[in-house]
Design an enzyme around this catalytic site. Structure first.
Site, PDB file in Angstrom:
ATOM      1  N   CYS B  89      58.268 -13.977 -49.427  1.00  0.00           N
ATOM      2  CA  CYS B  89      57.960 -12.558 -49.649  1.00  0.00           C
ATOM      3  C   CYS B  89      58.131 -12.165 -51.110  1.00  0.00           C
ATOM      4  O   CYS B  89      57.725 -11.070 -51.505  1.00  0.00           O
ATOM      5  CB  CYS B  89      58.831 -11.691 -48.752  1.00  0.00           C
ATOM      6  SG  CYS B  89      58.793 -12.234 -47.038  1.00  0.00           S
ATOM      7  N   HIS B 338      53.857  -4.483 -45.722  1.00  0.00           N
ATOM      8  CA  HIS B 338      54.372  -5.738 -46.294  1.00  0.00           C
ATOM      9  C   HIS B 338      53.382  -6.878 -46.087  1.00  0.00           C
ATOM     10  O   HIS B 338      53.601  -7.759 -45.259  1.00  0.00           O
ATOM     11  CB  HIS B 338      55.724  -6.057 -45.654  1.00  0.00           C
ATOM     12  CG  HIS B 338      56.425  -7.242 -46.245  1.00  0.00           C
ATOM     13  ND1 HIS B 338      56.175  -7.709 -47.525  1.00  0.00           N
ATOM     14  CD2 HIS B 338      57.378  -8.066 -45.729  1.00  0.00           C
ATOM     15  CE1 HIS B 338      56.943  -8.765 -47.754  1.00  0.00           C
ATOM     16  NE2 HIS B 338      57.678  -9.005 -46.676  1.00  0.00           N
TER      17      HIS B 338
END
Lengths: 413, 389
Positions: B89, B338
């Site tokens: 991420c 996200h």
């Protein structure tokens, strides 16, 4: 000729505590492991008996690599392992061979084990498949080993270890009889043998097994004495839990692509690291005190290559943090579990020397958040992959000590 | 070498909306690049761009190997050196850091950094597979944990040690949903209440549905230039004043603390060691809040708040828009969305527009200095960048 020197009976956790479980994760393999561990604790402790196990006989339908993995689970050197068919004939043959073996005074014991989940017998929705399970383990050795042990012992407690209806309590023969018919024929026969021998008066040297199967009618003898079993009532089968075992099997055989796509542990790697996974065998670094699993000759924290010492972590610790994984938050490997049973717990476990490892909680755990609780680790089924089950240690959360109440969680219940 | 002689500027930034999008990955990437190019005040030509970095995990499995070449193609600049960067991420900020260093090293004058992820068209098991692959496999994943579970272990410990209730997590969610409602690019543009947070279905105790960021599609791109050329493109560049990175053990069980991410601390210390101002001067921040607990960890790990103050600051509203230190004015990962590789680049887009006073109803008034914090996995990697106008 060898004599029976020790016996042990293992029951799954859901039978030990008479509890209903959400997602049972014990099977023939984990029960065999457990029975062997109990047997080892029960074996005669005199000096002559300390020799390593010499041979293992297993009555079971386990696959070959699972049979050999038993040694990894027990932490024993791999020795000759003889497999017998999972049938009445198999138990008679294995018992006869174990007893007929010529053994010396300094020979280690041979083991004979069988463990089974009974076959589903249900016929439909109103009569779902019933499952029950038990495992028996017997040790045979030279007669000299049996001094004060085995059927000659003053009390069955000294040579029979087992798990009755109370957790880890000693086996009491009347309870053992309750498992006749509860598991497969071989296990039932061995249990009956243990029960009969354990219930005999001190000094009685033998019992016998009268096994009747569909096509067999056999007798085998211990020391030639005859203690007929006809007086035993045959209890009703006890139903411990109901489980769609077929669904597990189907999932275990699913193509690999449906289970994982790369972030998986290959079967080869899994099998090659069993001592680290199952017995927590690793290396302690004298420099930084970190414990490395599996041992690779280099500290995973500080990188040192010397001052590493082989060792094992104990199978107990305390919950450092915990969560309950609800359906949808599981890795794909655990889809079968969520689909079948729903949520499961996972805990970070702090070991007495400060080490920290991650474990799923075992089947019979309520969904608890129990920071600080004591846990014990047991070998259980983890997830199915590539046609078979992967096994690993899981944590059993122990009830808080009677008086010392657990610190209430700030969130309350 | 002094910092001021070798500065790197952001001269353009653009992104797609984050959310459930109908576009293919290549279209998303093109859209973000077009937005970034269009945002350059004095215009920029593809021939100005000398190097590219593409941050992505696997955008749904469309192009797992060699994806960076798509960046050169869609930028209209086939032939330039391109690199695929992946730190889970934190991929986006890792790409930013790589481009920052390439520019400081003088390998080119202008570089493009893009992040891209296409996640919502995957069948659910495959999506969960992707979400789980960036953690530690042998102990964490195979004990039954995905990131929700790993962050839940952090949250449980955090709440227990500090004697807090999950309401503090709810306060983070409520705030970021309120911010996201002001952001036309946000995935979740719906305010929620503490009651809604409290009554939502559990995911991994103590985390519930509104503690978790959504699974999003999206792309983002920024154009970076060396100081010598920056003013060819804009009179209002945004400066990258510091870049820091850190890493940690992949698995929680190997780390000394469960209530602080060492990688974030390393990254922040490194970023501020280069920055011309101390962390107390930061006026707002985009921090990594994949789960609500992550924002609480980030606030203290980056040093934006003293140890122990994140929960009270959150409960008192100090981290809201209008508070003393607005955190995640974009809505954060929690509400903005996200799309893994795009997230870290999207944070820079927000900071670019905020520092230029272009953030509309969510504008932090008078914002001059900002921080971006981006975490990979459960803190195995982290990047912190500090910006000023």
């Amino acid at each position: 000729m060898a004599v029976l020197t020790a016996a042990a009976v293992a029951l799954p956790g859901w039978a030990r505590g008479n509890v209903v479980v959400e997602g049972p994760d014990e099977d023939a393999f984990t029960l065999l492991v457990r029975a062997g561990e109990l047997l080892r604790k029960t074996q005669p402790s005199n000096a002559r008996a300390r020799a390593e196990v010499r041979k293992v006989r297993v009555i079971s339908s386990l696959a070959g690599d699972e049979r050999s993995a038993l040694f990894d689970a027990w932490g024993l050197p791999s020795v000759e392992l003889v497999a017998y068919p999972d049938s009445t004939q198999g138990v008679v043959q294995s018992l006869s061979e174990a007893l007929d073996e010529e053994v010396g005074e300094h020979d280690g014991p041979s083991w004979l084990l069988s463990a089974q989940l009974a076959s589903p017998r249900g016929t439909g929705v109103d009569d779902p498949p019933k499952q029950s399970a038990a495992a028996a383990a017997l040790a045979f050795g030279h007669g000299a080993l049996a001094e004060g042990q085995g059927p000659n012992a003053p009390s069955p407690r000294t040579w029979v270890t087992g798990e009755g209806s109370t957790p880890a309590g000693p086996v009491r023969p009347p309870e053992l009889r309750g498992f006749r018919g509860a598991a497969s024929a071989p296990v039932s026969i061995l249990l009956t043998l243990v029960a009969a021998a354990a219930s005999s008066e001190g000094g009685t040297t033998g019992s016998w097994v009268h096994a009747t199967g569909e096509r067999t009618h056999q007798r085998t003898f211990l020391d030639g004495s005859k203690v007929p079993l006809q007086g035993y009532p045959v209890p009703e089968e006890r139903v411990w839990f109901q489980v769609p075992e077929e669904a597990w099997r189907a999932r275990a055989g699913a193509p690999l692509a449906a289970v994982s796509q790369g972030a998986y542990l290959s079967r080869e790697t899994y099998l090659s690291t069993l001592p680290a996974r199952w017995r927590l065998e690793g290396e302690r670094c004298a420099q930084c005190s970190a414990f490395s699993l599996p041992p690779v000759g280099r500290c995973h924290r500080c990188g040192t290559r010397d001052s590493l010492r082989r060792g094992r972590l104990p199978h107990r610790g305390k919950v450092e943090s915990a969560t309950v994984i609800h359906p949808g938050a599981q890795p794909t490997e655990f889809d079968w579990h969520q689909e079948t049973y729903g949520r499961y717990g996972v805990a970070l476990v702090r070991f007495p020397d400060g080490d920290l490892l991650t474990f799923q909680l075992t089947d019979q755990q309520p969904a608890v958040s129990a920071l600080g609780a004591d846990v014990e680790l047991e070998l259980r089924r983890l997830y199915p992959q590539e046609g078979s089950w992967r096994y690993g240690l899981k944590a059993v959360v122990l009830p808080p000590a009677s008086e010392a109440k657990a610190t209430p969680h700030p969130r309350g219940a | 070498m002094t910092v001021s002689s070798n500065r790197v500027a952001v001269v353009g930034a653009g992104q797609t909306a984050f959310g459930v999008l109908p576009h293919a990955p290549r279209s998303l990437l093109r859209q973000a690049l077009l937005e970034a190019v269009a945002s350059v005040d004095k215009g920029i030509s593809p021939s100005d761009v000398g190097e590219g970095y593409l941050a992505t995990l696997g955008f749904g499995g469309w192009q797992i190997g060699n994806p960076a070449t798509l960046l050169a193609e869609e930028m209209g600049r086939p032939g330039i050196p391109v690199t695929h960067v992946e730190n889970a991420c934190a991929s986006g900020s890792t790409g930013l850091r790589a481009a920052y260093h390439a520019l400081r090293a003088g390998s080119c004058d202008v570089a493009v950094v893009a992040g891209l992820e296409k996640m919502t068209d995957d069948p659910s098991p495959r999506r969960r597979f992707w979400l789980g692959v960036s953690g530690e496999t042998e102990w964490e994943r195979l004990a039954g944990l995905t990131f929700a579970g790993v962050y839940a272990l952090l949250a449980e410990r955090y709440l227990s040690e500090r004697k807090l209730t999950p309401e503090v997590l709810g306060a983070v969610a409520v705030k970021n949903h309120a911010h996201g409602a002001l952001n036309p690019h946000a995935h979740l543009r719906k305010p929620i209440t503490l009651e809604k947070h409290r009554d939502a279905p559990p995911v991994a105790d103590p985390l519930k549905l509104y503690d978790c960021c959504p699974v999003s599609d999206g792309a983002a791109a920024v154009l970076l230039a060396r100081e010598e050329v920056a003013r060819r493109f804009t009179d209002s560049p945004i400066w990258i004043d510091g870049s820091g990175g850190g890493s940690d053990f992949l698995a929680l069980q190997d780390r000394p603390s469960l209530t602080s991410l060492a990688a974030s601390r390393f990254a922040a210390d490194q970023a501020f060691a280069h920055a011309p101002f101390p962390r107390e001067k930061v006026q707002f921040a985009e921090v990594h809040d994949c789960f609500t607990i992550a924002e609480l960890l980030a606030l203290e790990d980056t040093g934006l708040l003293p140890k122990g103050e994140a929960p009270s600051a959150t409960m008192e509203g100090r981290t809201r828009l209008g508070g003393a230190l607005p955190i995640n004015p974009s809505g954060g990962l929690k509400a903005k969305g996200h799309p893994l590789g795009a997230t870290g680049v999207g944070q820079v887009c927000e900071i670019y527009h905020q520092l230029r006073g272009e953030a509309g109803p969510r504008q932090v008034p008078g914002a001059e200095r900002a921080l971006a914090h981006n975490v990979g996995g459960s803190g195995a990697t982290a990047m912190v960048h500090v910006f000023s106008r």
